[in-house]
Structures are given as C-alpha cells and as structure tokens.
Design an enzyme around this catalytic site. Structure first.
Site, PDB file in Angstrom:
ATOM      1  N   ASP A 174      82.202  49.788  16.541  1.00 24.98           N
ATOM      2  CA  ASP A 174      82.860  48.770  15.715  1.00 24.98           C
ATOM      3  C   ASP A 174      82.897  47.404  16.395  1.00 24.98           C
ATOM      4  OD1 ASP A 174      84.669  49.358  17.703  1.00 24.98           O
ATOM      5  OD2 ASP A 174      86.183  50.201  16.373  1.00 24.98           O
ATOM      6  N   LYS A 223      97.058  33.215  18.331  1.00 21.70           N
ATOM      7  CA  LYS A 223      95.979  34.091  18.809  1.00 21.70           C
ATOM      8  C   LYS A 223      95.221  33.514  19.988  1.00 21.70           C
ATOM      9  CE  LYS A 223      95.322  36.679  14.699  1.00 21.70           C
ATOM     10  NZ  LYS A 223      94.426  37.179  13.713  1.00 21.70           N
TER      11      LYS A 223
END
Length: 225
Positions: free
Chosen positions: A109, A151
C-alpha cells in the site's frame, strides 16, 4: 543498478477500505483511475526493476487477471499464500524464486518517490522517512499559542517507510510464518547488521484509508511520472 528484482507484499485484506475491499482486493483499489499495484509497478520500472513477485492471498485471481490483460512491460510472478504468512513468511516464500544476491521489498500500500538507487548502496537496509503526524501541531510559548501547523514531519524522528533492500542470505533466517519486523530485524539490529537510508522530504503515502486515497490522488502524478 544491480538489484533488478522486487517483491510486493500485497496479501492483506484492506479492512480499513471496506466495503470497497469486499469486492476488490486492495492492490486493485484505484487512485486516479489506476490501481495501486500499477502505480507501484510504474515506480519500480523507473528504477530498472525487470521482475516483480507479487505476494497475494486475498482475491488473487482478480489481481492476476487484471495484470494479465495489461501490457505492463515487466515480468510478473505470483507467490500465493493459502493462509496469511506475515511479512517474513511472505518474503521467505517469494524469495525462493530469486536467484540474485539481493532484492527490494515494497509494502503493497506504499506510494512513494524514494530513490531505490540510494537504498541499494547498503546491505540489509530499511528506507526511513521522518515521522509524520496526522494531527495539527501547536507552536507555543509557555501557555500562549503562537501558530498552528498542520500535518508536519517531526524532525530527527525516523519511521520505517516499508521499503527494504535485502540480501538473499536473509531468507534462511526468516520464519515460515511471522513478520520480518518482529523477528529478523530486531535480531540484526542487536548484531549491528541492520542499516537504514534516511530520506528527508520524500513523498510517501501509505494508502490505508479513504482519506489517504484522497490525499495521495492529489500528488500521485507528481510522485510517479
């Protein structure tokens, strides 16, 4: 590059992407209308990888059929797990198809632009990126808030990017079932034979949720050209 083979660990069920993964295996989940596995193959091809072994377990036939219909331009083999083997067991099983002295491993992934040529320079090496936080960071002075940052990478704190350059000699030490991160890696770290290559400011996404998919879709064409 001497290392021309790569293993993609793509056997997981992708439970966090349900209900999509009830019908489609995670490697075929599309980002910008192209499945994750195709983005990964494009990335590996860019670095001269000429053969990919895909470790599968869940809905293997769908992945095989999809890739067989495509002109991928790279040799693809499958290592099929009848029951989950963990990352260590999967690498061990797939690694038996590799004759070369070393190979790359990529989590199924992971979407990234990490430079495999740099990683290849070190034996038994883990690609590392700066730890990212999903939460907003407050810059403070005592109990006053000065600024908000969203973030942000946490500098000088490194995380495993899920990309490895391994010597074939590792295979005999891997468990038939179990994770490399819990077995061989701690053992090698104790012996001082586990290396890392640090990638600052690398583009990197682990596509584990719908939010990850959305964020990755905004960047993916810049990451993998």
């Amino acid at each position: 590059m001497k290392t021309l083979k790569a293993i993609i660990l793509a056997g997981g069920r992708g439970k966090r992407l349900k209900p999509v993964t009830d019908y489609v295996p995670k490697p075929l989940v599309p980002i910008k209308n192209i499945p994750i596995i195709e983005w990964q193959i494009r990335y590996l091809k860019k670095f001269g990888i000429n053969e990919v072994i895909i470790c599968t377990g869940y809905k293997t036939e769908m992945i095989e059929n999809h890739l067989n219909m495509k002109d991928i331009g790279i040799k693809i083999k499958f290592s099929i797990e009848k029951s989950p083997l963990g990352t260590g067991g999967a690498i061990k099983k797939a690694g038996n198809m590799i004759k070369e002295k070393s190979f790359f491993v990529l989590n199924g992934d992971t979407i990234t632009n990490i430079d495999l040529k740099k990683l290849e320079k070190k034996k038994n090496a883990i690609a590392a990126i700066e730890l990212r936080t999903k939460y907003g960071i407050l810059e403070t002075d005592d109990d006053k808030i000065l600024n908000f940052r969203e973030k942000k990478e946490i500098s000088d704190t490194w995380m495993n990017a899920g990309i490895y350059h391994l010597e074939k000699t590792v295979l005999k030490e891997l468990p038939d079932k179990g994770d490399i991160e819990k077995t061989v890696f701690p053992k090698y770290a104790k012996k001082g034979t586990l290396n890392t290559v640090k990638f600052k400011n690398a583009k990197w996404y682990s596509v584990d949720s719908f939010k990850d998919m959305e964020e990755c879709a905004l960047e993916i064409e810049k990451i993998i050209k």
